[in-house]
Motif scaffolding. Sequence first.
Motif, PDB file in Angstrom:
ATOM      1  N   HIS A 295       9.202  74.410  39.222  1.00 35.38           N
ATOM      2  CA  HIS A 295       7.937  74.692  40.140  1.00 35.38           C
ATOM      3  C   HIS A 295       6.577  75.370  39.628  1.00 35.38           C
ATOM      4  N   SER A 296       6.489  75.032  39.376  1.00 39.58           N
ATOM      5  CA  SER A 296       4.805  76.260  38.551  1.00 39.58           C
ATOM      6  C   SER A 296       3.865  76.863  39.762  1.00 39.58           C
ATOM      7  N   SER A 297       3.623  76.652  40.900  1.00 38.63           N
ATOM      8  CA  SER A 297       2.247  76.588  40.956  1.00 38.63           C
ATOM      9  C   SER A 297       2.981  78.182  41.706  1.00 38.63           C
ATOM     10  N   GLY A 298       2.697  79.563  41.623  1.00 41.58           N
ATOM     11  CA  GLY A 298       3.141  80.683  42.122  1.00 41.58           C
ATOM     12  C   GLY A 298       3.220  81.507  43.570  1.00 41.58           C
ATOM     13  N   ILE A 299       2.328  80.551  44.721  1.00 42.65           N
ATOM     14  CA  ILE A 299       2.641  80.868  45.733  1.00 42.65           C
ATOM     15  C   ILE A 299       3.961  79.618  45.345  1.00 42.65           C
ATOM     16  N   HIS A 300       4.163  78.559  45.748  1.00 43.56           N
ATOM     17  CA  HIS A 300       5.661  77.908  45.842  1.00 43.56           C
ATOM     18  C   HIS A 300       6.739  78.824  44.725  1.00 43.56           C
ATOM     19  N   GLN A 301       6.776  79.314  43.889  1.00 43.21           N
ATOM     20  CA  GLN A 301       7.530  80.131  43.474  1.00 43.21           C
ATOM     21  C   GLN A 301       7.694  81.091  44.251  1.00 43.21           C
ATOM     22  N   ASP A 302       7.169  81.693  44.649  1.00 43.93           N
ATOM     23  CA  ASP A 302       7.874  83.131  45.457  1.00 43.93           C
ATOM     24  C   ASP A 302       8.375  82.676  46.675  1.00 43.93           C
ATOM     25  N   GLY A 303       7.933  81.026  47.025  1.00 48.48           N
ATOM     26  CA  GLY A 303       8.829  80.534  48.039  1.00 48.48           C
ATOM     27  C   GLY A 303      10.252  80.136  48.091  1.00 48.48           C
ATOM     28  N   VAL A 304       9.873  79.327  46.601  1.00 47.63           N
ATOM     29  CA  VAL A 304      11.464  79.167  45.800  1.00 47.63           C
ATOM     30  C   VAL A 304      12.608  80.365  45.878  1.00 47.63           C
ATOM     31  N   ILE A 305      12.216  80.878  45.358  1.00 51.82           N
ATOM     32  CA  ILE A 305      12.861  82.522  44.949  1.00 51.82           C
ATOM     33  C   ILE A 305      13.052  82.985  45.910  1.00 51.82           C
ATOM     34  N   LYS A 306      12.271  82.861  47.484  1.00 50.29           N
ATOM     35  CA  LYS A 306      12.836  83.772  48.509  1.00 50.29           C
ATOM     36  C   LYS A 306      13.784  82.997  48.978  1.00 50.29           C
ATOM     37  N   ASN A 307      13.702  81.541  49.114  1.00 49.70           N
ATOM     38  CA  ASN A 307      14.044  81.252  50.124  1.00 49.70           C
ATOM     39  C   ASN A 307      14.206  78.869  48.686  1.00 49.70           C
ATOM     40  N   ARG A 308      14.953  78.522  48.550  1.00 48.75           N
ATOM     41  CA  ARG A 308      14.755  77.510  48.401  1.00 48.75           C
ATOM     42  C   ARG A 308      14.572  76.568  49.440  1.00 48.75           C
ATOM     43  N   ALA A 309      15.198  76.608  50.159  1.00 51.85           N
ATOM     44  CA  ALA A 309      14.302  75.389  50.876  1.00 51.85           C
ATOM     45  C   ALA A 309      13.196  75.473  52.028  1.00 51.85           C
ATOM     46  N   THR A 310      12.436  76.610  51.143  1.00 52.02           N
ATOM     47  CA  THR A 310      10.915  77.005  51.499  1.00 52.02           C
ATOM     48  C   THR A 310      10.084  75.673  51.087  1.00 52.02           C
ATOM     49  N   TYR A 311      10.542  75.385  50.013  1.00 48.64           N
ATOM     50  CA  TYR A 311       9.656  73.708  49.175  1.00 48.64           C
ATOM     51  C   TYR A 311      10.792  72.928  48.554  1.00 48.64           C
ATOM     52  N   GLU A 312      12.404  73.149  48.891  1.00 47.92           N
ATOM     53  CA  GLU A 312      12.801  71.680  48.717  1.00 47.92           C
ATOM     54  C   GLU A 312      13.985  71.442  49.934  1.00 47.92           C
ATOM     55  N   ILE A 313      13.350  70.468  49.517  1.00 48.24           N
ATOM     56  CA  ILE A 313      14.550  69.493  50.507  1.00 48.24           C
ATOM     57  C   ILE A 313      15.164  68.967  50.505  1.00 48.24           C
ATOM     58  N   ILE A 314      15.632  68.839  49.140  1.00 50.63           N
ATOM     59  CA  ILE A 314      16.902  68.042  48.671  1.00 50.63           C
ATOM     60  C   ILE A 314      17.627  69.666  48.161  1.00 50.63           C
ATOM     61  N   SER A 324      17.379  74.885  40.551  1.00 51.23           N
ATOM     62  CA  SER A 324      16.021  74.467  40.489  1.00 51.23           C
ATOM     63  C   SER A 324      14.938  75.303  39.235  1.00 51.23           C
ATOM     64  N   ALA A 325      13.946  74.868  38.740  1.00 48.19           N
ATOM     65  CA  ALA A 325      13.546  75.747  37.396  1.00 48.19           C
ATOM     66  C   ALA A 325      12.079  75.428  37.530  1.00 48.19           C
ATOM     67  N   ILE A 326      12.326  77.769  37.981  1.00 48.72           N
ATOM     68  CA  ILE A 326      11.146  78.287  37.812  1.00 48.72           C
ATOM     69  C   ILE A 326       9.967  77.847  36.462  1.00 48.72           C
ATOM     70  N   VAL A 327       9.034  77.971  36.093  1.00 52.88           N
ATOM     71  CA  VAL A 327       8.367  76.801  35.687  1.00 52.88           C
ATOM     72  C   VAL A 327       7.050  78.116  34.870  1.00 52.88           C
ATOM     73  N   LEU A 328       6.959  79.081  33.958  1.00 48.88           N
ATOM     74  CA  LEU A 328       5.390  80.219  33.830  1.00 48.88           C
ATOM     75  C   LEU A 328       4.251  79.238  33.036  1.00 48.88           C
ATOM     76  N   THR A 329       3.530  78.876  33.455  1.00 50.58           N
ATOM     77  CA  THR A 329       1.991  78.887  33.601  1.00 50.58           C
ATOM     78  C   THR A 329       1.101  79.845  33.472  1.00 50.58           C
ATOM     79  N   ALA A 330       0.009  79.605  33.427  1.00 47.35           N
ATOM     80  CA  ALA A 330      -0.545  80.543  33.831  1.00 47.35           C
ATOM     81  C   ALA A 330      -1.259  80.204  35.547  1.00 47.35           C
ATOM     82  N   ARG A 331      -0.538  79.974  35.939  1.00 45.28           N
ATOM     83  CA  ARG A 331      -0.843  79.360  37.143  1.00 45.28           C
ATOM     84  C   ARG A 331       0.338  80.590  37.981  1.00 45.28           C
TER      85      ARG A 331
END
Length: 392
Positions: A295-314, A324-331
């Motif tokens: 996950h590299s998008s800030g919105i997705h990262q925030d969701g996954v950090i709070k609850n993995r199932a927010t953006y991961e169905i597996i 899961s990998a939280i990838v740091l980019t400018a986004r």
Amino acid sequence: MLNSNIQIFDTTLRDGEQVPGCKLDTQQKLIIADQLDQLGVDVIEAGFPVSSPGDFKSVNEISKLIKNATVCGLTRSVENDIKVAAEALKHAKYPRIHTGIGTSDSHIKHKFKSTREAILDRAYKAVKYAKTFVEDVEFYAEDAGRTDNDYLARICEAAIEAGATVLNIPDTTGYCLPSEYGAKMKYLKENVKGIEKAILSCHCHNDLGLATANSIEGVINGARQIECTINGIGERAGNTALEEVVMILKQHPYLQLDTNIDTSMLYGLSQLVSDKMGIYTQPNKAIVGANAFAHSSGIHQDGVIKNRATYEIIDPKDVGVTESAIVLTARSGRAALAYRAKNVGYELTKLQLDEVYENFLSFADKKKEIDDDDIHQIVETSKVYREIMASA
């Protein structure tokens, strides 16, 4: 639903190896075959024995090695092919001969320069001859996807009468829409006399990107075997991806269809096949790609950090990925930076994070991806570094 178990027929070592430049030696095939057996596949198509001495040797050696899965050898509807396959499979605990012929009008007219009746006779005789060597005989109707349903039903009936235990209905050119392929399976299930004596099997190619969808429609409509490869490798655009169909059935329990696959081995086996065959797996490949749980998008990262199932169905662990990998980019946003900073030893307050984040953006605009070493540099060059260290 009656008979909810879907058999997984892996053809990585036969159809998968038909990719240009992906030739495996016998020892490499044995390593992969052993892992497939441990994975829990029901059938391993080990090769096409008559095609070369090397393939004969590989099928023979795999037959000696495998203890749980059925070992299968491919043939044409030619007596010598079948005889050679039987010889290669003689040590198999559970041997299967896979024989067949093209059934579409295109194949009959242009490939065989024959007639429907002559092809039907050849199909019957091939299965009948294979049956003299092994009990388990699978018949394939090549280009079934473009074969008239009435004629396909007739040839399936002939194969069953000759003793076929499995009927392979290939979408050889990857042309069918899921609704069409599902309807074809349903038609055969409802119109082939003696169909209860055989298992219908899906063998779909990915020319239009529909192999997985077609296979799922096939089993929903009565097929009970899926023929597939690790990473979806195979001729042209490839075959149905084993990891995809297995996880679809696992993640949709309301389908009431299941497999015997140990899914925790999927990622490791994907890596093994990619390495041995020298085929790069695209990063965005479903289930086993490098980015499948990144996950590299800030919105997705925030969701996954709070609850993995927010953006991961597996759950990554279900397929053998550690996390899961939280990838740091400018986004990326503050939540992702705080998460990664904490992993390398920095517990940041909100005010400290605001300061460090500004520094982070300057770094991220100059570099595609921020790694752990960069995080140390970002924090240590921030104005609040002394304050951060004092509170540590």
